[in-house]
Design a protein around this motif. Sequence first.
Motif, PDB file in Angstrom:
ATOM      1  N   CYS A 197     -11.872  34.357 -11.491  1.00 18.73           N
ATOM      2  CA  CYS A 197     -12.081  35.188 -10.308  1.00 18.73           C
ATOM      3  C   CYS A 197     -10.903  36.131 -10.136  1.00 18.73           C
ATOM      4  O   CYS A 197      -9.830  35.923 -10.702  1.00 18.73           O
ATOM      5  N   SER A 198     -11.124  37.156  -9.349  1.00 15.79           N
ATOM      6  CA  SER A 198     -10.049  38.080  -8.986  1.00 15.79           C
ATOM      7  C   SER A 198     -10.259  38.472  -7.532  1.00 15.79           C
ATOM      8  O   SER A 198     -11.388  38.627  -7.077  1.00 15.79           O
ATOM      9  N   THR A 199      -9.150  38.599  -6.816  1.00 14.98           N
ATOM     10  CA  THR A 199      -9.238  38.939  -5.396  1.00 14.98           C
ATOM     11  C   THR A 199      -8.512  40.243  -5.126  1.00 14.98           C
ATOM     12  O   THR A 199      -7.785  40.756  -5.969  1.00 14.98           O
ATOM     13  N   HIS A 200      -8.699  40.738  -3.926  1.00 10.74           N
ATOM     14  CA  HIS A 200      -7.942  41.894  -3.463  1.00 10.74           C
ATOM     15  C   HIS A 200      -6.667  41.439  -2.763  1.00 10.74           C
ATOM     16  O   HIS A 200      -5.934  42.259  -2.232  1.00 10.74           O
ATOM     17  N   LEU A 201      -6.444  40.135  -2.751  1.00  9.68           N
ATOM     18  CA  LEU A 201      -5.307  39.574  -2.030  1.00  9.68           C
ATOM     19  C   LEU A 201      -4.068  39.572  -2.919  1.00  9.68           C
ATOM     20  O   LEU A 201      -4.108  39.089  -4.044  1.00  9.68           O
ATOM     21  N   GLY A 202      -3.015  40.106  -2.423  1.00 11.82           N
ATOM     22  CA  GLY A 202      -1.754  40.131  -3.154  1.00 11.82           C
ATOM     23  C   GLY A 202      -0.822  41.153  -2.537  1.00 11.82           C
ATOM     24  O   GLY A 202      -1.248  42.046  -1.799  1.00 11.82           O
ATOM     25  N   HIS A 203       0.442  41.046  -2.851  1.00 12.36           N
ATOM     26  CA  HIS A 203       1.436  41.964  -2.306  1.00 12.36           C
ATOM     27  C   HIS A 203       1.092  43.400  -2.705  1.00 12.36           C
ATOM     28  O   HIS A 203       0.848  43.690  -3.872  1.00 12.36           O
ATOM     29  N   GLY A 204       1.031  44.263  -1.717  1.00 13.89           N
ATOM     30  CA  GLY A 204       0.746  45.671  -1.970  1.00 13.89           C
ATOM     31  C   GLY A 204      -0.726  45.984  -2.153  1.00 13.89           C
ATOM     32  O   GLY A 204      -1.086  47.110  -2.472  1.00 13.89           O
ATOM     33  N   ARG A 205      -1.585  45.009  -1.973  1.00 20.13           N
ATOM     34  CA  ARG A 205      -3.026  45.241  -2.096  1.00 20.13           C
ATOM     35  C   ARG A 205      -3.638  45.406  -0.710  1.00 20.13           C
ATOM     36  O   ARG A 205      -2.988  45.227   0.307  1.00 20.13           O
ATOM     37  N   SER A 206      -4.931  45.674  -0.680  1.00 22.18           N
ATOM     38  CA  SER A 206      -5.605  46.014   0.567  1.00 22.18           C
ATOM     39  C   SER A 206      -5.811  44.844   1.518  1.00 22.18           C
ATOM     40  O   SER A 206      -6.054  45.045   2.683  1.00 22.18           O
ATOM     41  N   MET A 207      -5.759  43.623   1.031  1.00 23.20           N
ATOM     42  CA  MET A 207      -6.019  42.414   1.823  1.00 23.20           C
ATOM     43  C   MET A 207      -7.458  42.373   2.337  1.00 23.20           C
ATOM     44  O   MET A 207      -7.772  41.711   3.308  1.00 23.20           O
ATOM     45  N   GLU A 208      -8.339  43.101   1.672  1.00 23.98           N
ATOM     46  CA  GLU A 208      -9.756  43.055   2.026  1.00 23.98           C
ATOM     47  C   GLU A 208     -10.316  41.710   1.615  1.00 23.98           C
ATOM     48  O   GLU A 208      -9.912  41.149   0.600  1.00 23.98           O
ATOM     49  N   GLY A 209     -11.242  41.201   2.384  1.00 22.37           N
ATOM     50  CA  GLY A 209     -11.861  39.913   2.080  1.00 22.37           C
ATOM     51  C   GLY A 209     -12.897  40.055   0.985  1.00 22.37           C
ATOM     52  O   GLY A 209     -14.097  40.054   1.248  1.00 22.37           O
ATOM     53  N   ALA A 210     -12.432  40.187  -0.259  1.00 26.93           N
ATOM     54  CA  ALA A 210     -13.346  40.333  -1.392  1.00 26.93           C
ATOM     55  C   ALA A 210     -12.811  39.532  -2.571  1.00 26.93           C
ATOM     56  O   ALA A 210     -11.615  39.504  -2.830  1.00 26.93           O
ATOM     57  N   MET A 211     -13.732  38.893  -3.281  1.00 20.60           N
ATOM     58  CA  MET A 211     -13.375  38.137  -4.476  1.00 20.60           C
ATOM     59  C   MET A 211     -14.477  38.312  -5.506  1.00 20.60           C
ATOM     60  O   MET A 211     -15.645  38.044  -5.224  1.00 20.60           O
ATOM     61  N   GLY A 212     -14.116  38.769  -6.683  1.00 22.72           N
ATOM     62  CA  GLY A 212     -15.057  38.859  -7.793  1.00 22.72           C
ATOM     63  C   GLY A 212     -15.051  37.552  -8.562  1.00 22.72           C
ATOM     64  O   GLY A 212     -13.989  37.077  -8.955  1.00 22.72           O
ATOM     65  N   VAL A 213     -16.205  36.954  -8.748  1.00 19.33           N
ATOM     66  CA  VAL A 213     -16.331  35.690  -9.463  1.00 19.33           C
ATOM     67  C   VAL A 213     -17.119  35.973 -10.735  1.00 19.33           C
ATOM     68  O   VAL A 213     -18.232  36.496 -10.685  1.00 19.33           O
ATOM     69  N   GLN A 214     -16.512  35.661 -11.881  1.00 20.73           N
ATOM     70  CA  GLN A 214     -17.142  35.956 -13.163  1.00 20.73           C
ATOM     71  C   GLN A 214     -17.709  34.694 -13.815  1.00 20.73           C
ATOM     72  O   GLN A 214     -17.090  33.633 -13.772  1.00 20.73           O
ATOM     73  N   PHE A 215     -18.865  34.876 -14.384  1.00 23.60           N
ATOM     74  CA  PHE A 215     -19.524  33.832 -15.154  1.00 23.60           C
ATOM     75  C   PHE A 215     -19.889  34.400 -16.516  1.00 23.60           C
ATOM     76  O   PHE A 215     -20.034  35.607 -16.664  1.00 23.60           O
ATOM     77  N   THR A 216     -20.040  33.532 -17.502  1.00 18.37           N
ATOM     78  CA  THR A 216     -20.618  33.949 -18.775  1.00 18.37           C
ATOM     79  C   THR A 216     -21.855  33.093 -19.022  1.00 18.37           C
ATOM     80  O   THR A 216     -21.861  31.885 -18.758  1.00 18.37           O
ATOM     81  N   PHE A 217     -22.878  33.751 -19.501  1.00 19.32           N
ATOM     82  CA  PHE A 217     -24.116  33.087 -19.871  1.00 19.32           C
ATOM     83  C   PHE A 217     -24.431  33.474 -21.305  1.00 19.32           C
ATOM     84  O   PHE A 217     -24.596  34.649 -21.607  1.00 19.32           O
ATOM     85  N   ALA A 218     -24.467  32.491 -22.181  1.00 23.03           N
ATOM     86  CA  ALA A 218     -24.850  32.730 -23.564  1.00 23.03           C
ATOM     87  C   ALA A 218     -26.265  32.207 -23.740  1.00 23.03           C
ATOM     88  O   ALA A 218     -26.591  31.107 -23.289  1.00 23.03           O
ATOM     89  N   TYR A 219     -27.110  33.028 -24.338  1.00 20.74           N
ATOM     90  CA  TYR A 219     -28.497  32.620 -24.565  1.00 20.74           C
ATOM     91  C   TYR A 219     -28.970  33.231 -25.877  1.00 20.74           C
ATOM     92  O   TYR A 219     -28.393  34.187 -26.382  1.00 20.74           O
ATOM     93  N   VAL A 220     -30.027  32.664 -26.409  1.00 22.38           N
ATOM     94  CA  VAL A 220     -30.573  33.160 -27.662  1.00 22.38           C
ATOM     95  C   VAL A 220     -31.555  34.284 -27.339  1.00 22.38           C
ATOM     96  O   VAL A 220     -32.512  34.092 -26.579  1.00 22.38           O
ATOM     97  N   LEU A 221     -31.280  35.443 -27.904  1.00 16.54           N
ATOM     98  CA  LEU A 221     -32.168  36.602 -27.761  1.00 16.54           C
ATOM     99  C   LEU A 221     -33.148  36.578 -28.919  1.00 16.54           C
ATOM    100  O   LEU A 221     -32.752  36.602 -30.087  1.00 16.54           O
ATOM    101  N   LEU A 222     -34.411  36.502 -28.582  1.00 18.70           N
ATOM    102  CA  LEU A 222     -35.483  36.520 -29.580  1.00 18.70           C
ATOM    103  C   LEU A 222     -36.198  37.865 -29.453  1.00 18.70           C
ATOM    104  O   LEU A 222     -36.957  38.073 -28.500  1.00 18.70           O
ATOM    105  N   PRO A 223     -35.954  38.805 -30.386  1.00 18.59           N
ATOM    106  CA  PRO A 223     -36.523  40.146 -30.257  1.00 18.59           C
ATOM    107  C   PRO A 223     -38.026  40.164 -30.035  1.00 18.59           C
ATOM    108  O   PRO A 223     -38.531  40.986 -29.280  1.00 18.59           O
ATOM    109  N   GLU A 224     -38.753  39.258 -30.666  1.00 18.30           N
ATOM    110  CA  GLU A 224     -40.212  39.262 -30.515  1.00 18.30           C
ATOM    111  C   GLU A 224     -40.664  38.875 -29.114  1.00 18.30           C
ATOM    112  O   GLU A 224     -41.813  39.088 -28.742  1.00 18.30           O
ATOM    113  N   GLN A 225     -39.769  38.318 -28.306  1.00 19.67           N
ATOM    114  CA  GLN A 225     -40.131  37.925 -26.949  1.00 19.67           C
ATOM    115  C   GLN A 225     -39.792  38.991 -25.905  1.00 19.67           C
ATOM    116  O   GLN A 225     -39.998  38.781 -24.727  1.00 19.67           O
ATOM    117  N   LEU A 226     -39.261  40.106 -26.347  1.00 15.68           N
ATOM    118  CA  LEU A 226     -38.917  41.182 -25.404  1.00 15.68           C
ATOM    119  C   LEU A 226     -40.136  41.991 -25.058  1.00 15.68           C
ATOM    120  O   LEU A 226     -41.085  42.097 -25.770  1.00 15.68           O
TER     121      LEU A 226
END
Length: 147
Positions: free
Chosen positions: A118-147
């Motif tokens: 995650c990353s926030t806007h909180l920190g010295h010299g930052r905006s102190m806005e109440g926002a947090m980016g939360v990152q996830f990764t999803f790995a899945y099998v892409l089957l071209p014939e199913q598109l």
Amino acid sequence: MDKREQILARLVQVAAGVSGISTVTRNSDEISEHKRPAIAVFDSDESADEAAERQDHPGRAPNLVVMTPELLILLGTSPESIGPALNALRAKLVKAVLTDAQLIALVGANGRARYAGCSTHLGHGRSMEGAMGVQFTFAYVLLPEQL
């Protein structure tokens, strides 16, 4: 329907079920203060897992891809309570996403879902806005014939 779209649509549903969240959007963070706490789900990027590349018919073969959506938690809280409030919602969101049976089924036995940070806007010299980016990764099998 494309597996990528299925995962993203499910993320919106999971985010909407997090206790304490008033609004969920997709690909828009223009959420007024009176509609917060909110989560904005961003489709973000996707790339092929090069380590899993197949040599036989690489263009048509099943391909493991990794998508990295970002979920932005937005609060309208006073500065003194922003940190604890963001952390509490992050914990609920991470638990909801990583334990959701439908998301687990969508990535399948050869895929995976994980919290990437995650990353926030909180920190010295930052905006102190109440926002947090939360990152996830999803790995899945892409089957071209199913598109």
